[in-house]
Write a protein that holds these residues in place. Structure first.
Motif, PDB file in Angstrom:
ATOM      1  N   ARG A 295      -2.420  -0.415  -8.355  1.00 33.05           N
ATOM      2  CA  ARG A 295      -4.190  -0.546  -8.292  1.00 33.05           C
ATOM      3  C   ARG A 295      -4.533  -1.611  -7.033  1.00 33.05           C
ATOM      4  NH1 ARG A 295      -5.623   0.511 -13.820  1.00 33.05           N
ATOM      5  NH2 ARG A 295      -4.185   2.335 -14.020  1.00 33.05           N
ATOM      6  N   GLU A 296      -4.715  -2.997  -7.412  1.00 32.88           N
ATOM      7  CA  GLU A 296      -4.445  -4.181  -6.746  1.00 32.88           C
ATOM      8  C   GLU A 296      -3.585  -4.635  -5.285  1.00 32.88           C
ATOM      9  OE1 GLU A 296      -3.288  -7.052  -9.796  1.00 32.88           O
ATOM     10  OE2 GLU A 296      -4.575  -6.384 -11.000  1.00 32.88           O
ATOM     11  N   HIS A 297      -3.273  -3.153  -4.939  1.00 28.70           N
ATOM     12  CA  HIS A 297      -1.857  -3.583  -3.570  1.00 28.70           C
ATOM     13  C   HIS A 297      -3.575  -2.843  -3.024  1.00 28.70           C
ATOM     14  CE1 HIS A 297       0.267  -2.008  -0.761  1.00 28.70           C
ATOM     15  NE2 HIS A 297       1.473  -2.921  -0.186  1.00 28.70           N
ATOM     16  N   CYS A 298      -3.425  -4.303  -1.826  1.00 31.74           N
ATOM     17  CA  CYS A 298      -4.034  -3.192   0.061  1.00 31.74           C
ATOM     18  C   CYS A 298      -2.998  -3.791   1.025  1.00 31.74           C
ATOM     19  CB  CYS A 298      -5.097  -4.362  -0.541  1.00 31.74           C
ATOM     20  SG  CYS A 298      -4.718  -6.757   0.077  1.00 31.74           S
TER      21      CYS A 298
ATOM     22  N   MET B  58      -9.519   7.334  11.657  1.00 31.32           N
ATOM     23  CA  MET B  58      -7.711   7.571  10.854  1.00 31.32           C
ATOM     24  C   MET B  58      -7.209   6.546  10.603  1.00 31.32           C
ATOM     25  SD  MET B  58      -5.182   8.739  13.675  1.00 31.32           S
ATOM     26  CE  MET B  58      -6.102   9.526  15.060  1.00 31.32           C
ATOM     27  N   THR B  59      -7.967   5.365  10.125  1.00 28.54           N
ATOM     28  CA  THR B  59      -8.374   3.991   9.831  1.00 28.54           C
ATOM     29  C   THR B  59      -9.118   4.716   8.519  1.00 28.54           C
ATOM     30  OG1 THR B  59      -8.791   2.529  11.339  1.00 28.54           O
ATOM     31  CG2 THR B  59      -8.597   1.402   9.781  1.00 28.54           C
ATOM     32  N   LEU B  60     -10.441   4.848   8.195  1.00 23.94           N
ATOM     33  CA  LEU B  60     -10.622   5.357   6.913  1.00 23.94           C
ATOM     34  C   LEU B  60     -10.017   6.148   6.565  1.00 23.94           C
ATOM     35  CD1 LEU B  60     -13.531   4.654   6.034  1.00 23.94           C
ATOM     36  CD2 LEU B  60     -14.647   6.664   6.427  1.00 23.94           C
ATOM     37  N   LEU B  61      -9.902   7.534   7.435  1.00 21.41           N
ATOM     38  CA  LEU B  61      -8.797   8.095   5.843  1.00 21.41           C
ATOM     39  C   LEU B  61      -7.724   7.586   5.671  1.00 21.41           C
ATOM     40  CD1 LEU B  61      -8.894  11.668   8.203  1.00 21.41           C
ATOM     41  CD2 LEU B  61     -10.039  11.068   5.929  1.00 21.41           C
ATOM     42  N   GLY B  62      -6.858   6.737   6.734  1.00 20.21           N
ATOM     43  CA  GLY B  62      -5.971   6.906   5.983  1.00 20.21           C
ATOM     44  C   GLY B  62      -5.827   5.360   5.094  1.00 20.21           C
ATOM     45  N   GLY B  63      -7.432   4.585   5.119  1.00 20.95           N
ATOM     46  CA  GLY B  63      -7.607   3.829   3.772  1.00 20.95           C
ATOM     47  C   GLY B  63      -7.598   4.373   2.631  1.00 20.95           C
ATOM     48  N   LEU B  64      -8.545   5.436   2.197  1.00 14.53           N
ATOM     49  CA  LEU B  64      -8.596   5.954   1.265  1.00 14.53           C
ATOM     50  C   LEU B  64      -6.871   6.872   0.619  1.00 14.53           C
ATOM     51  CD1 LEU B  64     -11.824   8.667   2.369  1.00 14.53           C
ATOM     52  CD2 LEU B  64     -11.555   6.422   0.837  1.00 14.53           C
ATOM     53  N   VAL B  65      -6.545   7.569   1.418  1.00 14.56           N
ATOM     54  CA  VAL B  65      -5.212   8.032   1.266  1.00 14.56           C
ATOM     55  C   VAL B  65      -4.033   6.746   0.409  1.00 14.56           C
ATOM     56  CG1 VAL B  65      -3.093   9.683   2.471  1.00 14.56           C
ATOM     57  CG2 VAL B  65      -5.259   9.641   2.971  1.00 14.56           C
ATOM     58  N   HIS B  66      -4.360   5.530   1.324  1.00 11.03           N
ATOM     59  CA  HIS B  66      -3.776   4.192   1.061  1.00 11.03           C
ATOM     60  C   HIS B  66      -4.068   4.045  -1.006  1.00 11.03           C
ATOM     61  CE1 HIS B  66      -2.602   0.491   0.380  1.00 11.03           C
ATOM     62  NE2 HIS B  66      -1.326   0.715   0.893  1.00 11.03           N
TER      63      HIS B  66
ATOM     64  N   SER C 251       8.850  -6.371   2.089  1.00 11.01           N
ATOM     65  CA  SER C 251       7.302  -6.837   1.572  1.00 11.01           C
ATOM     66  C   SER C 251       6.419  -6.241   1.992  1.00 11.01           C
ATOM     67  CB  SER C 251       6.808  -8.323   1.562  1.00 11.01           C
ATOM     68  OG  SER C 251       7.230  -8.232   3.187  1.00 11.01           O
ATOM     69  N   SER C 252       7.271  -5.140   3.550  1.00  7.03           N
ATOM     70  CA  SER C 252       5.678  -4.129   4.224  1.00  7.03           C
ATOM     71  C   SER C 252       5.172  -3.192   3.502  1.00  7.03           C
ATOM     72  CB  SER C 252       6.274  -3.200   5.654  1.00  7.03           C
ATOM     73  OG  SER C 252       7.112  -3.115   5.166  1.00  7.03           O
ATOM     74  N   SER C 253       4.273  -2.616   4.095  1.00  9.08           N
ATOM     75  CA  SER C 253       3.508  -1.805   3.048  1.00  9.08           C
ATOM     76  C   SER C 253       4.210  -0.437   2.794  1.00  9.08           C
ATOM     77  CB  SER C 253       2.075  -1.657   3.102  1.00  9.08           C
ATOM     78  OG  SER C 253       1.018  -0.342   2.277  1.00  9.08           O
TER      79      SER C 253
ATOM     80  N   GLY D 160      -5.677   6.504  -2.672  1.00 10.19           N
ATOM     81  CA  GLY D 160      -5.199   7.203  -3.795  1.00 10.19           C
ATOM     82  C   GLY D 160      -3.919   7.073  -4.505  1.00 10.19           C
ATOM     83  N   LEU D 161      -2.945   6.898  -2.730  1.00 12.95           N
ATOM     84  CA  LEU D 161      -0.765   7.073  -3.288  1.00 12.95           C
ATOM     85  C   LEU D 161      -1.276   5.743  -4.120  1.00 12.95           C
ATOM     86  CD1 LEU D 161       0.185   6.889   0.258  1.00 12.95           C
ATOM     87  CD2 LEU D 161       0.994   8.433  -1.430  1.00 12.95           C
ATOM     88  N   ASN D 162      -2.039   4.438  -4.263  1.00 15.24           N
ATOM     89  CA  ASN D 162      -1.571   3.594  -5.176  1.00 15.24           C
ATOM     90  C   ASN D 162      -2.509   3.783  -6.396  1.00 15.24           C
ATOM     91  OD1 ASN D 162      -0.164   2.149  -3.119  1.00 15.24           O
ATOM     92  ND2 ASN D 162      -2.085   0.988  -2.446  1.00 15.24           N
ATOM     93  N   ALA D 163      -3.215   4.542  -6.707  1.00 18.55           N
ATOM     94  CA  ALA D 163      -3.791   4.671  -7.898  1.00 18.55           C
ATOM     95  C   ALA D 163      -2.883   5.933  -8.649  1.00 18.55           C
ATOM     96  CB  ALA D 163      -5.630   5.672  -7.823  1.00 18.55           C
ATOM     97  N   GLY D 164      -2.395   6.707  -7.539  1.00 19.99           N
ATOM     98  CA  GLY D 164      -1.261   7.998  -8.357  1.00 19.99           C
ATOM     99  C   GLY D 164      -0.223   7.680  -8.810  1.00 19.99           C
TER     100      GLY D 164
END
Length: 104
Positions: free
Chosen positions: A26-29, A1-9, A79-81, A11-15
């Protein structure tokens, strides 16, 4: 779930960066485990919806509780993500729709 969540995150930020023409997206983490918690909560809400009562007269099912909590967290802590929490919910919804959900 961590890896999938990171990848979706990512993708969402790139979109969002492409749609809003804001390259800072794109620089948001996000650092933390709250996306996984939102993912588990979204899965639980979809697999076993139960009506609960909150704030006296307002009733909400656990199916929508995760989204209400995400909105509340975003309003209380701007300021939360938001995209990190939203990506966790999307992963939870996607995993709840798969046969893998019964084994988790």
């Amino acid at each position: 779930m961590t890896l999938l969540g990171g990848l979706v995150h990512l993708g969402l930020n790139a979109g969002l960066a492409a749609v809003l023409r804001d390259p800072r997206r794109r620089e948001h983490c996000a650092v933390g485990f709250s996306g996984v918690i939102f993912s588990l909560e979204a899965m639980e809400g979809l697999l076993a919806p139960v009506t609960i009562v909150t704030l006296g007269s307002v009733t909400i099912t656990t199916k929508w509780l995760c989204l209400a909590e995400c909105c509340t967290v975003t309003l209380l802590y701007p300021s939360s993500s938001l995209t990190g929490h939203l990506s966790g919910m999307l992963v939870g919804v996607a995993l709840a729709a798969t046969p893998l959900a019964t084994s988790l």
